[in-house]
Design an enzyme around this catalytic site. Sequence first.
Site, PDB file in Angstrom:
ATOM      1  N   CYS A   1      -2.336   8.617   3.100  1.00 52.42           N
ATOM      2  CA  CYS A   1      -2.082   8.217   1.703  1.00 52.42           C
ATOM      3  C   CYS A   1      -3.308   8.520   0.869  1.00 52.42           C
ATOM      4  O   CYS A   1      -3.227   8.590  -0.357  1.00 52.42           O
ATOM      5  CB  CYS A   1      -1.615   6.779   1.569  1.00 52.42           C
ATOM      6  SG  CYS A   1      -2.290   5.686   2.728  1.00 52.42           S
TER       7      CYS A   1
ATOM      8  N   GLU B   1       0.878  -1.170   0.000  1.00 50.74           N
ATOM      9  CA  GLU B   1       0.000   0.000   0.000  1.00 50.74           C
ATOM     10  C   GLU B   1       0.912   1.217   0.000  1.00 50.74           C
ATOM     11  O   GLU B   1       1.413   1.639   1.034  1.00 50.74           O
ATOM     12  CB  GLU B   1      -0.903  -0.063   1.242  1.00 50.74           C
ATOM     13  CG  GLU B   1      -2.180   0.707   1.058  1.00 50.74           C
ATOM     14  CD  GLU B   1      -2.186   1.968   1.871  1.00 50.74           C
ATOM     15  OE1 GLU B   1      -1.951   3.030   1.254  1.00 50.74           O
ATOM     16  OE2 GLU B   1      -2.385   1.899   3.092  1.00 50.74           O
TER      17      GLU B   1
HETATM   18  C1  UN1 Z   1      -3.244   5.642   5.206  1.00 49.73           C
HETATM   19  O1  UN1 Z   1      -3.151   6.833   5.014  1.00 49.73           O
HETATM   20  O2  UN1 Z   1      -2.223   4.896   5.148  1.00 49.73           O
HETATM   21  O3  UN1 Z   1      -9.070   6.103   4.291  1.00 49.73           O
HETATM   22  C2  UN1 Z   1      -4.480   4.961   5.587  1.00 49.73           C
HETATM   23  C3  UN1 Z   1      -8.418   6.701   5.154  1.00 49.73           C
HETATM   24  C4  UN1 Z   1      -8.076   5.956   6.419  1.00 49.73           C
HETATM   25  C5  UN1 Z   1      -6.853   5.148   6.236  1.00 49.73           C
HETATM   26  C6  UN1 Z   1      -5.688   5.843   5.627  1.00 49.73           C
HETATM   27  N1  UN1 Z   1      -9.193   5.117   6.773  1.00 49.73           N
HETATM   28  O4  UN1 Z   1      -8.069   7.866   5.035  1.00 49.73           O
END
Ligand code: UN1
Length: 508
Positions: free
Chosen positions: A298, A264
């Site tokens: 992310c 990821e």
């Molecule tokens: C991340 O930034 O690695 O959808 C995960 C989202 C959160 C998870 C982010 N539930 O922004």
Amino acid sequence: MEYSQHAFLKELGITEENSGLYNGKWGGKGDLIKCINPTTGNVIATVRGATSEEYEETIQAMIAAKTKWALTPAPKRGEIVRLIGESLRAKIVPLAKLISLEMGKIFIEAKGEVQEFIDVCDFATGLSRSINGQVMPSERPGHVLLENWNPLGLVGIITAFNFPCAVLGWNAAISLICGNVQLWKGASSTSLITVAVTKIVVEVLEKNGFDGAICSTIIGPGRTVGEKMIQDKRFGLISFTGSTDVGRRISQVVHSNFGRTILELGGNNAIIVAEDANVELALRAVLFASVGTTGQRCTTCRRLFVHESHYDAVLERLKKAYSTVKIGDPLVEGTLVGPLHTAAAVKEYTEGIEEIIKQGGKIAYGGKKIDRAGGFFVEPTLVEINHDAPIVKTELFVPILYVMKFKNLDDAFEWNNEVPQGLSSSLFTNNQMNIFKWMGPTGSDCGIVNVNVATNGAEIGGGFGGHKETGDGIESGSDAWKQYMRRSTCTINYSTSMPLSQGIEFGN
Ligand code: UN1
């Protein structure tokens, strides 16, 4: 050290000097890690990382714990995961405070992150009674085809600083009900959170008569511990969340050994505001998606494509919204934007701004570092720039939003897809034809394709992951569990004859 200023640390079993290795017992004979508060730049407490010898000891402890756990019925494993969720519920406030303190996100978002772990525990508990294979008809009389799923054995979980608790949860809760033992390596810069979460998890295992090594933790520099993990063929899966560069290296090493990964990696997520969009809704979503977690999700929205009919108004409204966002200590109520996580992130921000200007970008709001008592603060920033400027195609992990104008929705779809990353995307529209096109083969090429919802803040029930340079595999919900297990196809003959498939007559 700030340790004595934060009473909640004691509730989590954190001391001034902590052990950074757990494999059934606490260890850590390696380098000393100073845990920094990004709001002040001060040391909070320390963690002693692990050595190479301790790495091997940990793998041996995991191997010793593996069989009993794999043979424990899945619903019983689910019950342990449910109890982990209960313990997290009981500690949600101090744990969220620690996340704000050490990672820098605001308390409400930190609490949401612990809630994600709790939610995925509930989800995994249910799954522990429902994960199943298919039964397929055989072409041969008196035969049946079954699919059977077994644990992988050892799973390596490497997580990033920005979700130092939830991403462990997505992986661990599912992997545990699947019957695996796991080694968690959290980011070194969030070591106290790693220690606190490990304490909560292993206490549940041990209280219920299971070996704590089932959920081992190792803290140490990525270059050494992380590298050891990815080279180690004893892992059935390496799940990694982090940068594309590191992910590329992991992919090369693990796949060259025919190992399995969940990657990821970076995102470069866009929101499109169509001509027929509910602009009020879009504005609210864009604000959370672009400045939430100080631009360090992310799933953060980094590119905003606005139809020309709304462009000027949206930009003005965003400028206004950005100017009222309260920046400060993430533990203080009312703060919406905390510090960046490290001094290096501040450098990424300032250098990014310079490069944006070189590439013809215009700063519409913000653009400056904030000098505030040693902390790593910057102004959330709005930039007007061309969609095809090279910098727009890279991921700066800071709160900079590129705002761009479009005439035809088809162009905006194309621009959404023209970057190497493919994590999240969102279209604001009230037109059903646009919605289905967006979801279809010529729509968004991301793993998350939203409508009238922000790019970030995904629920745990869906599969979370992306395509292209964002990597492969999904975490958390849907059928992500399949990646933590190996499938066998079993053909069972319950007859007294031996017919062959494809009508082959062999020998008799
Ligand atoms: C991340 O930034 O690695 O959808 C995960 C989202 C959160 C998870 C982010 N539930 O922004």
